[in-house]
Structures are given as structure tokens and as C-alpha cells.
Design a protein around this motif. Structure first.
Motif, mmCIF file in Angstrom:
data_model
loop_
_atom_site.group_PDB
_atom_site.id
_atom_site.type_symbol
_atom_site.label_atom_id
_atom_site.label_comp_id
_atom_site.label_asym_id
_atom_site.label_seq_id
_atom_site.Cartn_x
_atom_site.Cartn_y
_atom_site.Cartn_z
ATOM 1 N N ALA A 259 0.883 -1.395 -0.030
ATOM 2 C CA ALA A 259 0.094 -0.058 -0.212
ATOM 3 C C ALA A 259 1.113 1.677 0.334
ATOM 4 O O ALA A 259 1.456 1.410 0.847
ATOM 5 C CB ALA A 259 -0.698 0.521 0.983
ATOM 6 N N ASN B 112 0.758 4.947 0.759
ATOM 7 C CA ASN B 112 0.352 6.115 1.129
ATOM 8 C C ASN B 112 0.428 7.989 0.389
ATOM 9 O O ASN B 112 0.083 8.743 0.764
ATOM 10 C CB ASN B 112 0.238 6.016 2.665
ATOM 11 N N GLU C 131 -3.119 4.297 -3.981
ATOM 12 C CA GLU C 131 -3.674 5.755 -3.646
ATOM 13 C C GLU C 131 -3.857 6.795 -4.131
ATOM 14 O O GLU C 131 -2.716 7.236 -4.676
ATOM 15 C CB GLU C 131 -3.799 6.074 -1.948
ATOM 16 N N ARG D 55 -6.324 5.227 6.584
ATOM 17 C CA ARG D 55 -7.537 4.597 5.495
ATOM 18 C C ARG D 55 -6.282 3.718 4.383
ATOM 19 O O ARG D 55 -7.116 3.439 3.432
ATOM 20 C CB ARG D 55 -7.211 6.406 4.967
ATOM 21 N N SER E 166 -8.824 0.266 2.591
ATOM 22 C CA SER E 166 -8.770 0.358 1.464
ATOM 23 C C SER E 166 -8.101 -0.461 0.565
ATOM 24 O O SER E 166 -8.535 -1.131 -0.645
ATOM 25 C CB SER E 166 -8.073 1.825 0.445
#
Length: 374
Positions: A52, A54, A90, A98, A102
Motif C-alpha cells: 500500500a 500512501n 492511493e 485509510r 482501502s
């Protein structure tokens, strides 16, 4: 079980290396930080890993082609070892909670079972199997790996003796509250998603303090290798600790010979000239060329770098594909970005040099100095 690695974006305290790479992609001991974690996950049988970002990944992966090369190599590593690696983009910076939210659908995919979450800028011997067993024994919302350490720049926890229940979770508090720190390695139950607000939110600031108050957060104390790689001091200290770990667990990976002093890691593709003295606490990356008479101590030479005759590198980091001239010296927490050229007989001391820079003369009064040297 699946795992989520919070790759993040540009680590500003680690400029100039993170001007062109997210922190988790920076080389550590001759491979990207994040690959150490993926290998640890592979070793406990995890076959699904999510990455992930960010920060905006289209920026991170286009600013310099080396990022795409690293990402491709991670996916290739996964394919070779039976690990499915998925990138979760993202488009806005909304905090790591967050980013976790997600990832809910690919993490769960219809299965209500725990999952691992890790920050990408840490190095450890990763006692992940032990943390998973600890978590399943209590079966609360989340379990975190904690360590007794100096708390000045880390989140800290207050633990209940005997059970490991986290009574309080503090984010970078004033000194004196606790010396038990959060290490950025977690096991979570799917119930954690009910605790995440659909606004900018942080796991450490917004989620963990809340579930600690509800007695649903536990901490497993461990005592072995861990370092959060936030700045050059941490990086070089972490490298020394990691090489010492290799000395105990896998000494055959370390270099040997009359030119080697202490713990040294040299990639098999690197070329080392005559009359060099290398070590202690040095890593020399893939396709590096170290010419004759060079002295290396307490430093990292990243992939593709060339160190010319009789140069000296001490307590510093030389970025990928950089070139150091004859009789030059790079000392005292100097950090060179990618593709830096240092001409012959130049001295760099506590300097921070941006990528693609050519240094013609001493920089002591010209460059931005590092704030990380003691």
C-alpha cells in the motif's frame, strides 16, 4: 494468512536517497528494505502480500525508472517463490489507517481471519510466527510487537504485567511515560476495519489508542534485532546490527579474506581491487567496482557505484551508480544520492548531496549539512 506492507512514500529525513525512491525501496544490506520483509513473510508460509502506497504511486513510479525496476523485481521474486504481490494505489494522502481500510477487500476476500500489517522502513529478525501465535491466544482486535528501547522518537505503550494487554498507547510522547515502544509490526482481526474513520486517519494516532482504552489491544515483547530506518544514523546503526545477526545466523554470507575487517557483506557481482581494506560494518552492493587501495569502514556502497583508487568512505552512504574519484574522502554521515560524481581529491564531511550532482571541490561550506550526525 495475508500480509499488508505500508510502503508509504518519500522519507524526507532520508534525503537525498528518498528524493527518487520511497523509503521502503531504499537498499539495505544490498537489497531493498521491503524485500527483507517479503522474504520473512515467505519464510512463514505467507503467499499473499499487498503493498500500500500512501503517496501517489504514479508519481513514485514515474519520477525515476529505478522504482519501476525495483517493483518489477519484487513481483518477479514473488512469482519465483510462489508469492502473489499486489500493489494497492492511493490517489490521496489520507493516512496509513485509510491505506489499511482501502486494503480491506483484498485482505479479507470473503475470509474472516487475522492478517499481518508491517511498516516498510524497519529492519528486524521478524519473529512473525511468534506474534501470530501470541495474537491467536488472546483473539482481540490487534496485537503489536513491542520492544524496550529509548522512546524519544517512537510511539510507546504501557503494558499490563503478566498479560501483555496495552493499557495506554502514546504517539511520540514526552520522556518518562514508558520505554516500551511500538515497532510497526502488527497482527489484526477484521474487526479493526470497524474502528477506522473514513477521513484522514492514522493507525497509531487514531485507532490504537481507542482500542487500548477498550482493552482490545495487546503487545508482545521481543528482545532481538529491530531498527526503524528513519535517518542516516539509524541506517548505519541498523546495518551494523544486521551484519552482526548474519555473523551469528548465517556467517557464510559475510565476506572473508585478508582485506576484510569484521562484518562485511559484498555482493558476488562486486569487484574488489588489490590492497583494499574493507570493514567493519560495510555493505558493498551489486555491480560495484572498488579500485585498489580503497578504505571502507561503517558505510554502504549501493549498487553500481564505483570507488576509485585510494578513496576513503567512512560512516557514510554512497547512492546507486555514484562515482568517487581517486584519493577522495567521504566521511561523517555524508549521504550521496544516485548518480553523484565526486572528482579526485575532494573531501565531503557531513554533506547531503542531491542526485546527479557533480562535485568539483570540497563542499564543507556549500552544501546542506546533515542533521543526523552526532
Amino acid at each position: 494468512m495475508k500480509a499488508l506492507i505500508l510502503v508509504g512514500g518519500f522519507g524526507t529525513r532520508f534525503d537525498p536517497l528518498t528524493l527518487t525512491l520511497p523509503m521502503g525501496f531504499v537498499e539495505f544490506a544490498n537489497k531493498p528494505l521491503i524485500l527483507h520483509q517479503i522474504e520473512a513473510l515467505k519464510n512463514i508460509g505467507i503467499t499473499e502480500v499487498l503493498l500500500a502506497f500512501n503517496d501517489q504511486p504514479e508519481v513514485l513510479l514515474v519520477v525515476d525508472q529505478s522504482k519501476q525496476v525495483i517493483l518489477d523485481s519484487l513481483i518477479q521474486f514473488g512469482n519465483t517463490h510462489g508469492i502473489n504481490i499486489t500493489v494497492l494505489p492511493e490517489t490521496e494522502r489520507l493516512g496509513n489507517a485509510r491505506a489499511l481500510a482501502s486494503a480491506k477487500e483484498p485482505l479479507l476476500n470473503g475470509y474472516e481471519e487475522p492478517f499481518l500489517v508491517m511498516n516498510s522502513d524497519i529492519i528486524s529478525d521478524y519473529p512473525l510466527r511468534e506474534l501470530i501465535h501470541f495474537h491467536k491466544a488472546y483473539d482481540r482486535d490487534a496485537s503489536i510487537m513491542v520492544k524496550v528501547y529509548g522512546p524519544s522518537k517512537y510511539g510507546v505503550v504501557a503494558l499490563e504485567q503478566g498479560t501483555g494487554r496495552v493499557k495506554k498507547f502514546f504517539v511520540k510522547p514526552k520522556t518518562g511515560i514508558s520505554t516500551t515502544i511500538n515497532t510497526g509490526i502488527y497482527v489484526m482481526n477484521p474487526s479493526i476495519f470497524d474502528r477506522i474513520e473514513l477521513t484522514h486517519s492514522s493507525i497509531e494516532k487514531d485507532v490504537f489508542p481507542k482500542i487500548a482504552e477498550e482493552r482490545r489491544l495487546y503487545g508482545m515483547v521481543f528482545t532481538t534485532l529491530w531498527m526503524d530506518i528513519k535517518d542516516p544514523n539509524d541506517y548505519l546503526l541498523g546495518l551494523a546490527m544486521y551484519l552482526q545477526l548474519l555473523r551469528g545466523q548465517s556467517p557464510s554470507q559475510l565476506a572473508t579474506g585478508s582485506h576484510i575487517v569484521g562484518n562485511v557483506l559484498v555482493d558476488p557481482t562486486a569487484l574488489i581491487g588489490d590492497d583494499c581494506k574493507i570493514g567493519p560494518d560495510v555493505s558493498v552492493g551489486p555491480n560495484c567496482v572498488i579500485h585498489s587501495g580503497v578504505r571502507l569502514v561503517g558505510c554502504t556502497i549501493m549498487r553500481g557505484a564505483t570507488i576509485h583508487k585510494h578513496a576513503r568512505i567512512s560512516n557514510s552512504i554512497v547512492g546507486c551508480n555514484s562515482i568517487i574519484g581517486d584519493w577522495s574522502s567521504i566521511d561523517n554521515y555524508t549521504i550521496l544520492g544516485e548518480y553523484v560524481t565526486v572528482r579526485d581529491e575532494v573531501q565531503c564531511n557531513r554533506d547531503v548531496v542531491s542526485p546527479c550532482t557533480v562535485i568539483e571541490s570540497n563542499l564543507r561550506s556549500l552544501s546542506r549539512k546533515s542533521n543526523y550526525a552526532n
